[in-house]
Design an enzyme around this catalytic site. Structure first.
Site, PDB file in Angstrom:
ATOM      1  CE1 TYR A   1      -3.574  -0.630   5.178  1.00 53.44           C
ATOM      2  CE2 TYR A   1      -1.821  -0.978   6.772  1.00 53.44           C
ATOM      3  CZ  TYR A   1      -2.292  -1.041   5.481  1.00 53.44           C
ATOM      4  OH  TYR A   1      -1.487  -1.528   4.492  1.00 53.44           O
TER       5      TYR A   1
ATOM      6  CB  SER B   1      -0.924   0.025   1.215  1.00 55.20           C
ATOM      7  OG  SER B   1      -2.104  -0.635   0.893  1.00 55.20           O
TER       8      SER B   1
ATOM      9  CE1 TYR C   1      -4.855  -0.923  -4.980  1.00 56.25           C
ATOM     10  CE2 TYR C   1      -5.263  -3.286  -4.955  1.00 56.25           C
ATOM     11  CZ  TYR C   1      -5.083  -2.095  -4.281  1.00 56.25           C
ATOM     12  OH  TYR C   1      -5.095  -2.076  -2.908  1.00 56.25           O
TER      13      TYR C   1
ATOM     14  CB  VAL D   1      -0.159  -5.894   4.285  1.00 51.08           C
ATOM     15  CG1 VAL D   1      -1.388  -5.208   4.812  1.00 51.08           C
ATOM     16  CG2 VAL D   1      -0.269  -6.174   2.795  1.00 51.08           C
TER      17      VAL D   1
ATOM     18  CE  LYS E   1      -3.830   0.821  -1.381  1.00 52.27           C
ATOM     19  NZ  LYS E   1      -4.524   0.218  -0.258  1.00 52.27           N
TER      20      LYS E   1
END
Ligand code: GLU
Length: 304
Positions: free
Chosen positions: A240, A63, A188, A258, A66
């Protein structure tokens, strides 16, 4: 400041956490990793670097990617992007579907999966070869070609992408996804599979510490305002459901993944990345979070 002493001291302290977390196993390719690894790297905009542990081992940034896609899209679309994706913490798990229905297909922020999918969808609209453009962008920011798509991880992501597909189709029903969902999921899954070392990851975050200018080339990548805005979203949504706690305990804008990576920065001063694959109950690197708390305490500096 000589960060070598600080980071090697904390390195020894947080190694004690090995065995107390759990590596991500919802994607088989991620489960298959030696959990006892820890790397810490600090870079400063004037070119100094400080390292401890496994800083040269490539790992899956997941992530954290992102932040890169958001940077690429925001520099083209400007504020327009915020009509399609919000910038509030979600208070829900990263892959949750529930909020989307109430909020008519507009995801809460670009760092939950739904929001990241919207950003990647815009990336596909902007670039004819989005995967190539993304990897070139990350290579440029990190100043090295040792950044790559880990095809095994990408395939494993793709084989387990049912929920991300569901999010994408659901948002498409609201008109908030413009491209073919299969293509979107392919890009993605690749972005999540980007592999790079913790030293290179820290170097790639210098652009934010340097307020939008890539210090390796002197090129402006983001306006000062865009860099500030991306930092604000990292500070409020980057970890998160532990984002509030990270602000409270650490006080730096950053993003986790992660794969056990965390990248963060201090405006004008430094960028820092940590990698250790065992995660805490929020899905953030256990040793990584413990490192950061000690780091900003020891150097007596944070954004607050
Ligand atoms: N590849 C992950 C997913 O979309 C991203 C996980 C993460 O680092 O949050 O399921």
């Amino acid at each position: 400041m000589d960060f070598d002493k600080v980071i090697s001291r904390i390195y020894n302290q947080v190694k004690e956490y090995w065995g107390q977390g759990k590596v991500a196993d919802y994607i088989p390719a991620l489960a298959d990793i030696n959990p006892r690894q820890l790397g810490i790297a600090v870079h400063t905009p004037d070119g100094r670097s400080f390292k401890a542990g496994d800083t040269e081992v490539p790992f899956s940034i997941q992530s954290i990617s992102k932040v890169f896609t958001l940077s690429m899209v925001l520099r083209h679309t400007g504020e327009e992007l915020w009509k399609s994706v919000g910038r509030e913490p979600s208070g829900n798990p990263f892959n949750s579907l529930v909020q989307l229905e109430n909020e008519k297909g507009i995801p809460r922020n670009p760092f939950i999966n739904a929001g990241a999918l919207v950003v990647t969808d815009r990336l596909i609209s902007l670039y004819p070869r989005p995967k190539e453009a993304l990897i070139d962008f990350v290579r440029d920011l990190s100043g090295t070609d040792d950044v790559y798509y880990d095809r095994r991880v990408a395939q494993s992501e793709r084989d387990n992408a049912d929920r991300n597909m569901a999010l994408a189709y659901f948002m498409k029903s609201f008109g908030n996804i413009h491209n073919d969902v299969e293509t979107l999921i392919d890009v993605y899954c690749h972005q999540c599979s980007i592999a790079m070392s913790c030293a290179d990851l820290a170097r790639s975050f210098l652009v934010f510490a340097n307020r939008g200018i890539n210090p390796h080339t002197g090129t402006r990548i983001l306006s000062e305002s865009q860099s500030k805005r991306i930092g604000a979203v990292m500070a409020t949504c980057g970890f998160y459901d532990e984002s509030g706690d990270f602000a409270y305990r650490v006080g730096l804008p950053g993003k986790s993944g992660v794969g056990g990576g965390i990248a963060a920065y201090m405006p004008g001063k430094l960028s820092v990345a940590v990698w250790s694959p065992e995660l805490n109950s929020y899905g953030n690197s256990l040793a990584g979070i413990e490192f950061f708390e000690r780091f900003t305490t020891d150097i007596r500096s944070s954004i607050f």
